[in-house]
Design an enzyme around this catalytic site. Structure first.
Site, PDB file in Angstrom:
ATOM      1  CG  ASP A 186      -1.923   1.099   1.215  1.00 59.67           C
ATOM      2  OD1 ASP A 186      -2.444   1.391   0.118  1.00 59.67           O
ATOM      3  OD2 ASP A 186      -2.199   1.686   2.271  1.00 59.67           O
ATOM      4  CD  GLU A 270      -5.319   0.258  -3.562  1.00 64.08           C
ATOM      5  OE1 GLU A 270      -6.531   0.454  -3.684  1.00 64.08           O
ATOM      6  OE2 GLU A 270      -4.615   0.844  -2.739  1.00 64.08           O
ATOM      7  CB  CYS A 323     -12.124  -5.913   9.443  1.00 59.05           C
ATOM      8  SG  CYS A 323     -11.328  -7.041  10.609  1.00 59.05           S
ATOM      9  CB  CYS A 326     -14.063 -10.499  10.530  1.00 62.70           C
ATOM     10  SG  CYS A 326     -14.643  -8.810  10.725  1.00 62.70           S
ATOM     11  CB  CYS A 343     -12.831  -4.863  13.410  1.00 68.32           C
ATOM     12  SG  CYS A 343     -14.205  -5.755  12.660  1.00 68.32           S
ATOM     13  CB  CYS A 346     -13.502  -9.771  14.529  1.00 75.30           C
ATOM     14  SG  CYS A 346     -12.207  -8.820  13.726  1.00 75.30           S
ATOM     15  CG  ASP A 353      -0.938   3.507   6.034  1.00 73.65           C
ATOM     16  OD1 ASP A 353      -1.976   3.861   5.438  1.00 73.65           O
ATOM     17  OD2 ASP A 353      -0.152   4.306   6.570  1.00 73.65           O
TER      18      ASP A 353
END
Ligand SMILES: [Zn+2]
Length: 372
Positions: A186, A270, A323, A326, A343, A346, A353
């Protein structure tokens, strides 16, 4: 291990002597002149192909004797460039070829390698010198060994009045050993990138120093009277710092991409990274955007060379908001100021990042599986 022949380019700074410098400048001018001359004779309906151009070149040289003083191959190359521009235009891939100007175009010329029947070669490298047509032996700053068969060389004058060469070779490369490692990457806001392993790679430290310098010089330039002597002095200094930054970046991107390709079998990124970098200045943003696309470029061809796989995923994939444990999507994370979050489903605690790069990796591996 599999080997393949690939095209590689090596860039170096050259330090020509005064005479060589003059000749390079003259050559750049001649190449532009030839290009513009034949372009002026062409119209939509009247276009000469390369072979026609080339047969008219000797006549032009008779008319303008000074064309003989420079590298004749480079003049032919210029015609090939014009031919290419026309072919692109007729295929609808580009506009009608434009005249080249000293101001708006790269100051460069290209020459091709060839071997005469006597056995002498047009381009040769020996120690820290390169032999180029008409110029003879030119000193260069050899930062690495040139391996492979030389195809062509581009000689370029930079905005800071420095000279560079780009030596294109065909080289045999060997695939790197396979591993089972995969990594997601990322692009960071503060740092250059963050990997799914939690590794943070910072920008080269020297860069911020130079970026501050650029900002200072820009301010100073604004205060000078345009086109005055001092204005040119500052402008030249600015160009030098820009070049330095570009070189440091390029070196950094090369080393980092090679390392990642070496260590991993699959790399997921990406495809187009357009992040809303509110906190960064426009300059910093544009620099990081350019770096990112260059970096992905490097990864892409190195993966191809060395038998690795680069997977690009869609920019619309909400990598920051999911997340990675999960799969729950928390839309509030869209806000860039959220650096760490929990989250609600979970209760995993995420670094923004690292979580994003883990999601990028998972998404990439799914795509890889689906395509097999
Ligand atoms: Zn969760």
């Amino acid at each position: 291990m599999q080997t393949k022949i690939v095209d590689k380019a090596y860039s170096f700074r050259i330090t020509p002597n005064k005479k060589q410098e003059e000749l390079i400048n003259k050559n750049i001018g001649c190449v532009r002149f030839v290009f513009n001359h034949f372009l002026a004779q062409s119209k939509d309906d009247k276009y000469l192909s390369y072979s026609k151009f080339a047969t008219q070149l000797p006549k032009l040289k008779k008319e303008y004797n000074w064309l003989r003083e420079v590298d004749s191959i480079s003049l032919q190359q210029s015609l090939k460039d014009l031919d290419k521009a026309f072919k692109r235009f007729f295929k609808g891939l580009g506009g009608f070829p434009k005249f080249k100007s000293k101001k708006n175009n790269k100051q460069s010329y290209r020459t091709q390698y060839f071997k005469r029947s006597s056995g002498t070669e047009s381009i040769e490298i020996k120690d820290n010198k390169i032999k180029l047509p008409k110029l003879g032996w030119v000193k260069f700053r050899k930062s690495r060994e040139v391996t492979g068969k030389i195809q062509n060389v581009t000689i370029r004058k930079s905005k800071a009045n420095k000279y560079y060469i780009s030596v294109c070779v065909q080289e045999e490369v060997e695939e790197l050993p396979q591993t089972d490692k995969a990594i997601g990457i990322d692009l960071g806001l503060k740092d250059f990138l963050i990997t799914s392993n939690g590794e943070v790679v910072s920008n080269p430290r020297t860069l911020s120093k130079y970026e501050n310098k650029i900002a200072r010089l820009n301010k100073r330039l604004a205060k000078k009277e345009e086109n005055s002597n001092n204005w040119y002095k500052v402008k030249n200094k600015l160009a030098r710092v820009h070049e330095k930054v570009a070189n440091i970046r390029k070196d950094f991107l090369h080393k980092l991409s090679t390392k990642l390709i070496r260590e991993n079998q699959t790399i997921v990124v990406e495809s187009l990274k357009v992040k809303n970098m509110l906190k960064n200045s426009r300059l910093a943003k544009s620099i990081s955007d350019v770096s990112w696309s260059k970096f992905v470029d490097y990864l892409s061809y190195k993966a191809e060379w060395y038998g690795k796989e680069l997977i690009k995923i869609d920019t619309f994939f909400p990598s920051s908001q999911l997340c990675s444990e999960c799969g729950y999507q928390k839309k509030e994370v869209k806000d860039l100021s959220v650096r760490e979050w929990e989250c609600p489903k979970c209760h995993s605690i995420h670094d923004r990042d690292i979580n994003a790069s883990k999601n990028i990796l998972q998404q990439g591996l799914q795509l890889q599986l689906a395509s097999r």
